[in-house]
Scaffold this active site. Structure first.
Site, PDB file in Angstrom:
ATOM      1  N   HIS A 174      49.888  26.940  25.757  1.00 28.56           N
ATOM      2  CA  HIS A 174      49.791  27.580  24.442  1.00 28.56           C
ATOM      3  C   HIS A 174      50.814  28.709  24.370  1.00 28.56           C
ATOM      4  O   HIS A 174      50.709  29.688  25.104  1.00 28.56           O
ATOM      5  CB  HIS A 174      48.376  28.123  24.217  1.00 28.56           C
ATOM      6  N   CYS A 217      44.713  39.350  36.704  1.00 30.28           N
ATOM      7  CA  CYS A 217      45.090  38.482  37.829  1.00 30.28           C
ATOM      8  C   CYS A 217      46.538  38.009  37.801  1.00 30.28           C
ATOM      9  O   CYS A 217      47.284  38.283  38.728  1.00 30.28           O
ATOM     10  CB  CYS A 217      44.151  37.278  37.882  1.00 30.28           C
ATOM     11  N   THR A 248      41.978  44.050  44.328  1.00 33.24           N
ATOM     12  CA  THR A 248      43.241  44.018  45.081  1.00 33.24           C
ATOM     13  C   THR A 248      44.383  44.220  44.066  1.00 33.24           C
ATOM     14  O   THR A 248      45.161  43.301  43.810  1.00 33.24           O
ATOM     15  CB  THR A 248      43.432  42.677  45.830  1.00 33.24           C
ATOM     16  N   LEU A 262      37.173  31.660  38.932  1.00 33.36           N
ATOM     17  CA  LEU A 262      36.535  31.798  37.617  1.00 33.36           C
ATOM     18  C   LEU A 262      37.472  32.467  36.618  1.00 33.36           C
ATOM     19  O   LEU A 262      38.372  33.220  36.991  1.00 33.36           O
ATOM     20  CB  LEU A 262      35.229  32.582  37.729  1.00 33.36           C
ATOM     21  N   THR A 305      41.156  38.144  45.935  1.00 30.87           N
ATOM     22  CA  THR A 305      42.443  37.443  46.085  1.00 30.87           C
ATOM     23  C   THR A 305      43.315  38.269  47.026  1.00 30.87           C
ATOM     24  O   THR A 305      43.678  39.405  46.696  1.00 30.87           O
ATOM     25  CB  THR A 305      43.120  37.306  44.706  1.00 30.87           C
TER      26      THR A 305
HETATM   27  N1  NAD Z   1      38.622  39.225  37.329  1.00 29.75           N
HETATM   28  C1  NAD Z   1      38.901  37.936  37.488  1.00 29.75           C
HETATM   29  O1  NAD Z   1      38.923  37.161  36.539  1.00 29.75           O
HETATM   30  C2  NAD Z   1      39.154  37.390  38.861  1.00 29.75           C
HETATM   31  C3  NAD Z   1      39.151  36.005  39.058  1.00 29.75           C
HETATM   32  C4  NAD Z   1      39.374  35.498  40.338  1.00 29.75           C
HETATM   33  C5  NAD Z   1      39.639  36.378  41.373  1.00 29.75           C
HETATM   34  N2  NAD Z   1      39.687  37.708  41.160  1.00 29.75           N
HETATM   35  C6  NAD Z   1      39.930  38.603  42.288  1.00 29.75           C
HETATM   36  O2  NAD Z   1      38.679  39.141  42.708  1.00 29.75           O
HETATM   37  C7  NAD Z   1      38.850  40.484  43.191  1.00 29.75           C
HETATM   38  C8  NAD Z   1      37.955  41.418  42.399  1.00 29.75           C
HETATM   39  O3  NAD Z   1      38.385  41.403  41.061  1.00 29.75           O
HETATM   40  P1  NAD Z   1      37.512  42.060  39.894  1.00 29.75           P
HETATM   41  O4  NAD Z   1      38.180  41.732  38.626  1.00 29.75           O
HETATM   42  O5  NAD Z   1      36.093  41.737  40.110  1.00 29.75           O
HETATM   43  O6  NAD Z   1      37.737  43.619  40.227  1.00 29.75           O
HETATM   44  P2  NAD Z   1      36.923  44.867  39.622  1.00 29.75           P
HETATM   45  O7  NAD Z   1      37.880  46.004  39.658  1.00 29.75           O
HETATM   46  O8  NAD Z   1      36.272  44.478  38.349  1.00 29.75           O
HETATM   47  O9  NAD Z   1      35.758  45.107  40.687  1.00 29.75           O
HETATM   48  C9  NAD Z   1      35.958  45.591  41.978  1.00 29.75           C
HETATM   49  C10 NAD Z   1      34.767  46.475  42.310  1.00 29.75           C
HETATM   50  O10 NAD Z   1      34.785  46.778  43.703  1.00 29.75           O
HETATM   51  C11 NAD Z   1      34.252  48.086  43.865  1.00 29.75           C
HETATM   52  N3  NAD Z   1      34.597  48.566  45.206  1.00 29.75           N
HETATM   53  C12 NAD Z   1      35.819  48.864  45.717  1.00 29.75           C
HETATM   54  N4  NAD Z   1      35.705  49.204  47.009  1.00 29.75           N
HETATM   55  C13 NAD Z   1      34.385  49.109  47.337  1.00 29.75           C
HETATM   56  C14 NAD Z   1      33.636  49.301  48.526  1.00 29.75           C
HETATM   57  N5  NAD Z   1      34.223  49.668  49.660  1.00 29.75           N
HETATM   58  N6  NAD Z   1      32.308  49.126  48.502  1.00 29.75           N
HETATM   59  C15 NAD Z   1      31.694  48.759  47.346  1.00 29.75           C
HETATM   60  N7  NAD Z   1      32.354  48.539  46.198  1.00 29.75           N
HETATM   61  C16 NAD Z   1      33.675  48.710  46.187  1.00 29.75           C
HETATM   62  C17 NAD Z   1      34.866  48.853  42.713  1.00 29.75           C
HETATM   63  O11 NAD Z   1      34.152  50.034  42.428  1.00 29.75           O
HETATM   64  C18 NAD Z   1      34.779  47.813  41.588  1.00 29.75           C
HETATM   65  O12 NAD Z   1      33.575  47.941  40.851  1.00 29.75           O
HETATM   66  C19 NAD Z   1      40.350  40.771  43.051  1.00 29.75           C
HETATM   67  O13 NAD Z   1      40.976  40.480  44.250  1.00 29.75           O
HETATM   68  C20 NAD Z   1      40.798  39.804  41.974  1.00 29.75           C
HETATM   69  O14 NAD Z   1      42.166  39.482  42.085  1.00 29.75           O
HETATM   70  C21 NAD Z   1      39.419  38.235  39.919  1.00 29.75           C
END
Ligand code: NAD
Length: 463
Positions: free
Chosen positions: A254, A263, A86, A153, A122
């Site tokens: 920090h 994020c 997102t 996480l 999110t």
């Molecule tokens: N990265 C973090 O530390 C973290 C922590 C908490 C929450 N979040 C939230 O979790 C969500 C995901 O974050 P992330 O870091 O894993 O993102 P990311 O970009 O690493 O992964 C998202 C994945 O979704 C895939 N994707 C998109 N549309 C798709 C579909 N229709 N079908 C199948 N796959 C599809 C993309 O190819 C990509 O691999 C976000 O909303 C982020 O804000 C992330």
């Protein structure tokens, strides 16, 4: 239970692997063919400590599958998680929900029975309502509950955080969905991780409020650090002095180059936009964002201040590129704006990061990427510690000093003690603590340390 994970990025892969480890049958889907091929081949497309072992073990036990076909994952699924990205929407800073809604349409097309659809991405308040509307419109034949279950996480400690969460937030009014979610997280529940059941909209807001609050702590301590520098106080001690107060807490105090990552920046922007959409100013959070945005270029000025403001023709060694240690994630890393500002000032930049250089190469043109910290600092005028990787915490200072053209270190993470650096012959600047030296143009060398081979030579610029 049969679980489908839509999106196999940081969150989807860690969540899918851990849920499989709890004993459920998980199929992770991603549109990215190369990511899925890598996973099927037994490799891990991201750097996350401990993830490879857990993926391998669950692959062997056939509880974890990877596919690019959502229909394979959705067939007979009891629970479907949405874990797609997102990002900030280009132009206005709102969360871009196109991936979430596309996933909802694919879920509607692939479901073979009534199920629980869980948003782990999110998402702004009200997104669950829209996901529910899409699913109900496309699959009126099925009984689908839509739940918000935001993820907290941290990259770099993701497995630990998923398996030992401070809390599990489940936003739904649906009693059946509550039971299904309790079953998914049963091993954690047995470990006494508190489950907080709320309305769906509340759960969606909890995630944004948590990230916005943590970002606020960071911008707060960074402003206090600036004040410390002006008045001769030590921000580390201020942080410790306030952090031991349970009402405040020591985490996220920090001082450094500002927050980045996948994020905080985007979630802060999205929360501010949500409030604006409801005619509410978010003055505190707007200030948090502004303080953070201006900070990165200010860190470049901190580097140049070691040379009386003139960086043209100097070579800068950047140690650490990722937004924090133990991840290869370069999304909105402070190093990007810092390096651009240094280059704008006419500096040449060399850089080293233990795992982030592949990701960084596309983002940072005109940077010379190096093989290690010592290779990176060779013949440079200043070394800047940007990310506090463990391997930068115990550098051989004598070797570092001998390799550099000019022994100047700017430590944006306060990894070293000013006294130690001074004794090792460095002109050392850090964050929120007084520098150990005058600008190099006016530099009076500290007393040489006997163990350093170049100790007789005054640590001034060679050029
Ligand atoms: N990265 C973090 O530390 C973290 C922590 C908490 C929450 N979040 C939230 O979790 C969500 C995901 O974050 P992330 O870091 O894993 O993102 P990311 O970009 O690493 O992964 C998202 C994945 O979704 C895939 N994707 C998109 N549309 C798709 C579909 N229709 N079908 C199948 N796959 C599809 C993309 O190819 C990509 O691999 C976000 O909303 C982020 O804000 C992330």
């Amino acid at each position: 239970m049969r679980v489908a994970m839509i999106g196999t990025g940081y969150v989807g892969l860690v969540s899918g692997a851990c849920i499989a480890d709890f004993g459920h049958q998980v199929t992770c889907v991603d549109k990215d063919v190369s990511k899925i091929s890598t996973l099927i081949a037994g490799d891990i497309p991201i750097y996350e400590p401990g993830l490879s072992e857990i993926v391998q073990s669950n692959l062997r036990q056939k509880r974890l599958l990877f596919t690019t076909k959502s229909s394979e994952a959705l067939h007979q699924a009891d629970v479907v998680f949405i874990a797609v990205g997102t990002p900030s929407r280009r132009g206005d800073g709102h969360a871009d929900l196109s991936y979430v809604y596309e996933a909802a349409r694919e879920i509607a097309a692939g479901l073979t029975k009534s199920t629980v659809v869980v948003t782990k991405s999110t998402v702004p308040v009200g997104t669950g309502d829209e996901v529910e509307r899409i699913l109900c419109q496309l699959r009126p034949d099925l009984d689908i509950a839509v739940v918000s279950n935001p993820e907290f996480l941290r990259e770099g400690a993701a497995i630990h955080d998923f398996k030992h969460p401070d809390r599990i937030v489940i936003g739904t009014d649906d009693e059946h969905a509550k039971k299904v979610m309790a079953e998914i997280y049963r091993p954690l529940y047995l470990n006494q991780a508190p489950i907080i059941y709320t309305r769906r909209r509340t759960a969606e807001l909890i995630k944004y409020a948590a990230n916005a609050f943590l970002a606020t702590k960071i911008s707060f301590i960074n402003e206090i650090a600036d004040l410390c520098e002006r008045v001769g106080a030590d921000v580390q001690e201020v942080a410790r002095g306030i952090g031991v107060d349970n009402r405040i807490g020591s985490k996220f105090l920090h001082a450094g180059p500002g927050f980045g990552g996948s994020c905080f920046p985007k979630d802060l922007r999205a929360l501010i936009k949500t409030a604006h959409d409801h005619d509410l100013p978010m003055r505190i959070l707007e200030a948090v964002e502004t303080v953070n945005d201006t900070r990165k270029r200010a860190m470049a000025r901190k580097v140049s201040s070691s040379f009386a403001g003139v960086l043209r023709g100097k070579t800068v060694a950047i140690l650490g590129l990722t937004f924090k240690p133990n991840t290869d994630d370069m999304r909105e890393a402070p190093s990007i704006a810092l390096i651009t500002a240094l280059q704008d000032m006419g500096a040449k930049v060399r850089a080293y990061d233990p795992v982030g250089m592949e990701q960084a190469k596309d983002l940072l043109p005109n940077v010379a990427f190096c093989d290690g910290p010592y290779d990176c600092v060779e013949e440079t005028d200043v070394a800047v510690i940007v990310t506090e990787w463990e391997q930068f915490r115990a550098l051989d200072l004598a070797k570092l000093r001998d390799l550099m053209a000019c022994p100047v270190v700017v430590d944006l993470r306060n990894v070293y003690r000013p006294e130690d650096m001074k004794n090792a012959g460095f002109a050392y600047t850090c964050v929120g603590r007084a520098p150990t030296h005058q600008p190099v143009g006016l530099y009076i060398p500290p007393a040489p340390a006997p163990s350093l081979s170049r100790s007789e030579a005054a640590p001034v610029e060679k050029t």
